[in-house]
Design a protein around this motif. Structure first.
Motif, PDB file in Angstrom:
ATOM      1  N   ASN A 286      44.063  33.914  40.012  1.00 55.53           N
ATOM      2  CA  ASN A 286      44.398  32.563  40.463  1.00 55.53           C
ATOM      3  C   ASN A 286      44.449  32.418  41.976  1.00 55.53           C
ATOM      4  O   ASN A 286      43.990  31.424  42.520  1.00 55.53           O
ATOM      5  CB  ASN A 286      45.732  32.121  39.859  1.00 55.53           C
ATOM      6  N   ARG A 287      45.024  33.410  42.680  1.00 56.88           N
ATOM      7  CA  ARG A 287      45.135  33.237  44.119  1.00 56.88           C
ATOM      8  C   ARG A 287      43.916  33.760  44.874  1.00 56.88           C
ATOM      9  O   ARG A 287      43.460  33.156  45.824  1.00 56.88           O
ATOM     10  CB  ARG A 287      46.394  33.907  44.658  1.00 56.88           C
ATOM     11  N   TYR A 288      43.408  34.951  44.467  1.00 56.66           N
ATOM     12  CA  TYR A 288      42.317  35.560  45.235  1.00 56.66           C
ATOM     13  C   TYR A 288      40.940  35.275  44.648  1.00 56.66           C
ATOM     14  O   TYR A 288      39.934  35.742  45.163  1.00 56.66           O
ATOM     15  CB  TYR A 288      42.562  37.069  45.380  1.00 56.66           C
ATOM     16  N   GLY A 289      40.924  34.544  43.555  1.00 58.11           N
ATOM     17  CA  GLY A 289      39.655  34.087  42.997  1.00 58.11           C
ATOM     18  C   GLY A 289      38.766  35.188  42.442  1.00 58.11           C
ATOM     19  O   GLY A 289      37.542  35.032  42.380  1.00 58.11           O
ATOM     20  N   ALA A 290      39.356  36.330  42.073  1.00 54.84           N
ATOM     21  CA  ALA A 290      38.542  37.414  41.513  1.00 54.84           C
ATOM     22  C   ALA A 290      37.975  36.969  40.167  1.00 54.84           C
ATOM     23  O   ALA A 290      38.663  36.320  39.380  1.00 54.84           O
ATOM     24  CB  ALA A 290      39.382  38.669  41.349  1.00 54.84           C
ATOM     25  N   LYS A 291      36.719  37.340  39.922  1.00 54.27           N
ATOM     26  CA  LYS A 291      36.070  36.901  38.686  1.00 54.27           C
ATOM     27  C   LYS A 291      35.844  38.047  37.708  1.00 54.27           C
ATOM     28  O   LYS A 291      35.748  37.837  36.508  1.00 54.27           O
ATOM     29  CB  LYS A 291      34.747  36.238  39.016  1.00 54.27           C
ATOM     30  N   LYS A 292      35.748  39.267  38.260  1.00 51.78           N
ATOM     31  CA  LYS A 292      35.528  40.410  37.356  1.00 51.78           C
ATOM     32  C   LYS A 292      36.836  40.804  36.694  1.00 51.78           C
ATOM     33  O   LYS A 292      37.870  40.904  37.364  1.00 51.78           O
ATOM     34  CB  LYS A 292      35.035  41.615  38.162  1.00 51.78           C
ATOM     35  N   GLU A 293      36.754  41.110  35.411  1.00 53.17           N
ATOM     36  CA  GLU A 293      37.966  41.533  34.707  1.00 53.17           C
ATOM     37  C   GLU A 293      38.573  42.781  35.334  1.00 53.17           C
ATOM     38  O   GLU A 293      39.788  42.927  35.405  1.00 53.17           O
ATOM     39  CB  GLU A 293      37.645  41.796  33.226  1.00 53.17           C
ATOM     40  N   ARG A 294      37.714  43.686  35.789  1.00 51.84           N
ATOM     41  CA  ARG A 294      38.244  44.930  36.368  1.00 51.84           C
ATOM     42  C   ARG A 294      39.057  44.689  37.638  1.00 51.84           C
ATOM     43  O   ARG A 294      39.910  45.485  37.990  1.00 51.84           O
ATOM     44  CB  ARG A 294      37.118  45.936  36.646  1.00 51.84           C
ATOM     45  N   SER A 295      38.780  43.564  38.307  1.00 50.00           N
ATOM     46  CA  SER A 295      39.575  43.231  39.502  1.00 50.00           C
ATOM     47  C   SER A 295      40.987  42.794  39.109  1.00 50.00           C
ATOM     48  O   SER A 295      41.903  42.845  39.911  1.00 50.00           O
ATOM     49  CB  SER A 295      38.932  42.090  40.282  1.00 50.00           C
ATOM     50  N   TRP A 296      41.138  42.347  37.878  1.00 46.37           N
ATOM     51  CA  TRP A 296      42.436  41.827  37.419  1.00 46.37           C
ATOM     52  C   TRP A 296      43.338  42.940  36.886  1.00 46.37           C
ATOM     53  O   TRP A 296      44.531  42.751  36.689  1.00 46.37           O
ATOM     54  CB  TRP A 296      42.242  40.812  36.274  1.00 46.37           C
ATOM     55  N   MET A 297      42.730  44.102  36.623  1.00 47.92           N
ATOM     56  CA  MET A 297      43.458  45.134  35.878  1.00 47.92           C
ATOM     57  C   MET A 297      44.235  46.088  36.776  1.00 47.92           C
ATOM     58  O   MET A 297      43.700  46.614  37.741  1.00 47.92           O
ATOM     59  CB  MET A 297      42.474  45.977  35.065  1.00 47.92           C
ATOM     60  N   VAL A 298      45.477  46.340  36.397  1.00 47.24           N
ATOM     61  CA  VAL A 298      46.263  47.396  37.030  1.00 47.24           C
ATOM     62  C   VAL A 298      46.002  48.694  36.257  1.00 47.24           C
ATOM     63  O   VAL A 298      46.429  48.848  35.118  1.00 47.24           O
ATOM     64  CB  VAL A 298      47.773  47.065  37.001  1.00 47.24           C
ATOM     65  N   ARG A 299      45.227  49.581  36.893  1.00 46.50           N
ATOM     66  CA  ARG A 299      45.088  50.944  36.347  1.00 46.50           C
ATOM     67  C   ARG A 299      46.094  51.796  37.104  1.00 46.50           C
ATOM     68  O   ARG A 299      46.213  51.654  38.310  1.00 46.50           O
ATOM     69  CB  ARG A 299      43.680  51.493  36.597  1.00 46.50           C
ATOM     70  N   PHE A 300      46.837  52.646  36.418  1.00 47.94           N
ATOM     71  CA  PHE A 300      47.859  53.378  37.167  1.00 47.94           C
ATOM     72  C   PHE A 300      48.130  54.806  36.732  1.00 47.94           C
ATOM     73  O   PHE A 300      47.936  55.185  35.591  1.00 47.94           O
ATOM     74  CB  PHE A 300      49.164  52.581  37.221  1.00 47.94           C
TER      75      PHE A 300
END
Lengths: 533, 135
Positions: A286-300
């Protein structure tokens, strides 16, 4: 009932009711906030099938003595079924000093492995195929030099950067906030990071460029809520820096990863991991406009809490670590380090490390917890606690924004004071027995003798050997080439030329870690913390 | 105590673990002592210079880097060189018992490990300083 006061709130101080029911969740759209595993906002998991498809990576942090000593420990761990490597560097390396620097005296190889040269890096990974094993390196101040050494060491094994898998910690913001191993001031440090982001995005597609770390924030004394909020705020700051450097968010965000602590408060920790996934996903989209799902994911990655280990009755730590590891797995971690029982006394012995690794293997292969994804999802209590963690974190984000962002907060000593206050509060609670620590303020064994625990000792010769090796290495170099390469690094630092290619070149010509750090220091200066307590 | 105890609390060497040192500094201050904190990454020379300038009675050092067998003897040596071996040098951190005993033998005061109650540190300093003031 004095003893009960501490028991009915979480370690972060969130009050906990005696029971939760459907009434607590009335009016909540569960499809939107909780969703399903593998679906935005990933509250339950970033993967649909999680451990059914692939277990978490068992990755024990290791490093001590000379590069040859640590290489031996690495091969021991791989022989025992570990699936990834994680490198601990010694204090001089973390601070960017060579082993023969007067400031390194007495510290070489003590708390990690000493790495001064490309030769050391090659020795560290001797007989370990770098195209097969993924490697994590806990390095921040001199991260660019260490990454360059790793790339050149791989080059000499015949492995191109595009095939390297692993993680560079490279999270300088949490150094100012908590871990306190810095070199340069925050603003030029952020520039080095964006240079590396730019290089790695192009050349190292499988490499995790920053491991945004709450671990050290927690160890320094923060609460779980502060760990969650400050770490994610650091993450947002890196995303904003990458975008400001002209990168497309979807080109670099998928390679950002996280590193969390697993402390004692079982459900609060699980709620923390779940909240982290949801907050990050929503902001990225919503804020940074990322479109790829992988950009949304917290891998940890997760490590059990070193600060929860007690020097008293050290075997009790095995039980603590097992519960903490279970919380991390129920929280959906991708990778895990379990601490060894003896780490409140010294670096761990082989036997202690083996028990810690076996604890993970028992969890993975005997308990059945891997069969179902997010088995606590839908628990009224856990969902409610997850929401509370998110709310509390949002309150901190607002405060940080009001202060002018993360770097401003660091300069104001804001994070440092928040953490020191929380640490002091916790200590007071232990001393007044509002918090029980088994073996420390309750169930104390008065006849306990410390010398019954066998400890790993670092021989005093390690420092001498390492310094001698460094001297031989310096003597073997082409001095003119080193000088030229260092001048190029200095010039790049003074301009806006990307530092990574010139640092790589300097490593190939044999520039040492301390020399490269030194020429950049001439341009960037040093950081001094306002000392507050 | 007729006048407050002046303590220099410090971090020597490269390690950045400052949770313990800050907790102890706050506890000593709350116990009525005058506390000066050096901040991180100090050399032994810096610490001793500050101790002399600030005219403290106690130097309390926190070390979690494993460099204690180098740094504590160096601090003692510098205090002696400056004619200030009346100052109590003590500390804490991750220090194995064997090393602790060796350091105590050469004249370092108590070294407190993980899990120590801060009230124990406060009463130790009060007693030690009282003894030293009576000399």
């Amino acid at each position: 009932m004095r003893d009960d006061r501490g028991r009915f709130r979480t370690l972060s101080g969130i009050p906990v009711k005696h029971v939760y029911s459907w009434e607590d969740r009335e009016g909540v759209d569960e499809m939107e906030t909780v969703s399903e595993p593998g679906r935005f906002p990933y509250t339950r998991s970033i993967h649909e099938t999680l451990y059914r498809k692939r277990l978490w990576t068992m990755r024990q942090f290791a490093g001590f003595g000379t590069p040859a000593d640590t290489n031996e420990r690495f091969r021991y761990l791989l022989d025992n079924g570990q699936t990834g490597l994680s490198t601990a560097f010694d204090m001089p390396t973390l601070m960017g000093h060579d082993s023969d620097d007067p400031l390194s005296l007495g510290e070489v190889g003590r708390e990690g492995v000493a790495i001064d040269t490309i030769d050391d890096m090659e020795t560290l990974f001797r007989d370990i195929p770098l195209d097969k094993v993924s490697t994590s390196m806990t390095i921040n101040g001199p991260a660019i030099m260490v990454l360059a050494m790793y790339v050149v060491a791989a080059e000499r094994q015949g492995v191109p950067p595009s095939k390297l898998r692993g993680t560079l910690q490279n999270d300088i913001l949490k150094e100012y906030i908590a871990q306190k191993e810095w070199i340069y001031p925050p603003v030029p440090s952020m520039r080095i990071i964006t240079d590396m982001l730019t290089y790695c995005t192009k050349e190292m597609p499988l490499w995790n460029t920053i491991s945004i770390s709450g671990y050290h924030i927690r160890e320094a004394g923060s609460t779980a809520v502060q760990e969650l909020a400050f770490t994610l705020a650091d993450g947002f700051a890196y995303v904003e820096a990458g975008i400001a450097a002209g990168l497309d968010v979807d080109d670099f965000a998928p390679r950002l990863s996280f590193f969390w602590n697993a402390h004692n408060d079982f459900f609060e920790e699980i709620a923390k991991y779940r909240a982290a996934r949801r907050i990050w996903a929503k902001r990225m989209k919503n804020r940074y406009g990322a479109k790829k799902e992988r950009s949304w994911m917290v891998r940890f990655h997760t490590q059990t809490a070193g600060c929860s280990l007690t020097a008293q009755q050290v075997e009790n730590n095995i039980a603590r670590v097992a519960y903490q590891a279970l919380a991390a797995v129920l929280g959906g971690t991708q990778s895990l380090h379990t601490n060894s029982m003896d780490e409140a006394l010294a670096l761990p012995t082989e036997k202690a490390v083996r028990i810690a690794l076996r604890t993970q293997q028992i969890l993975a292969h005997e308990t059945g917890v891997i069969n179902t994804v997010d088995p606590l999802g839908g628990s009224w209590f856990v969902e409610e606690l997850t929401d509370r963690m998110e709310e509390e974190a949002e309150r901190y984000f607002a405060e940080i924004d009001e202060r002018g962002g993360v770097i401003a907060g660091i300069e104001q000593g804001y994070f440092q004071r928040e953490i020191a206050d929380a640490a002091f509060r916790y200590q007071r609670e232990v001393e007044t027995e509002e918090r029980i620590v088994v073996g420390v303020n309750r169930f104390v064994d008065h006849d306990e003798k410390e010398e019954t625990t066998p400890l790993l000792e670092i021989a005093p010769e390690v420092e001498k050997d390492q310094v001698e090796r460094l001297e031989r290495f310096r003597a073997s170099r082409n001095a003119a080439l080193v000088k030229k390469a260092l001048a190029d690094v200095c010039a790049a630092a003074a301009s806006d030329t990307n530092l990574m290619p010139v640092v790589l070149q300097a490593v190939r010509h044999g520039a040492t870690l301390g020399e490269m750090v030194g020429v950049i220091r001439e341009q960037f200066g040093v950081y001094r913390e306002p000392a507050v307590f | 105590m007729d006048r407050p105890i002046r303590v220099l609390v410090g971090k020597v060497g490269l390690d950045g673990h400052d949770r313990g040192v800050k907790v102890v500094a706050s506890a000593l201050r709350d116990a009525g002592m005058e506390v000066i904190y050096t901040g991180l990454h100090q050399t032994p020379e810096n610490v001793v210079r500050a101790a002399v300038e600030e005219d403290v009675e106690v130097v309390a050092i926190s070390i979690l880097s494993g460099a204690h067998m180098t740094l504590f003897p160096r601090l003692l040596e510098l205090l002696r060189e400056n004619g200030r071996d009346d100052i109590l040098l003590c500390g804490g951190g991750i220090i194995p018992e064997k090393d602790r005993l060796a350091l105590e033998k050469i004249g370092v005061g108590a070294l407190f490990g993980p899990g120590t109650d801060t009230t124990e540190i406060v009463s130790y300093l009060e007693e030690e300083v009282k003894k030293r003031r009576a000399r």
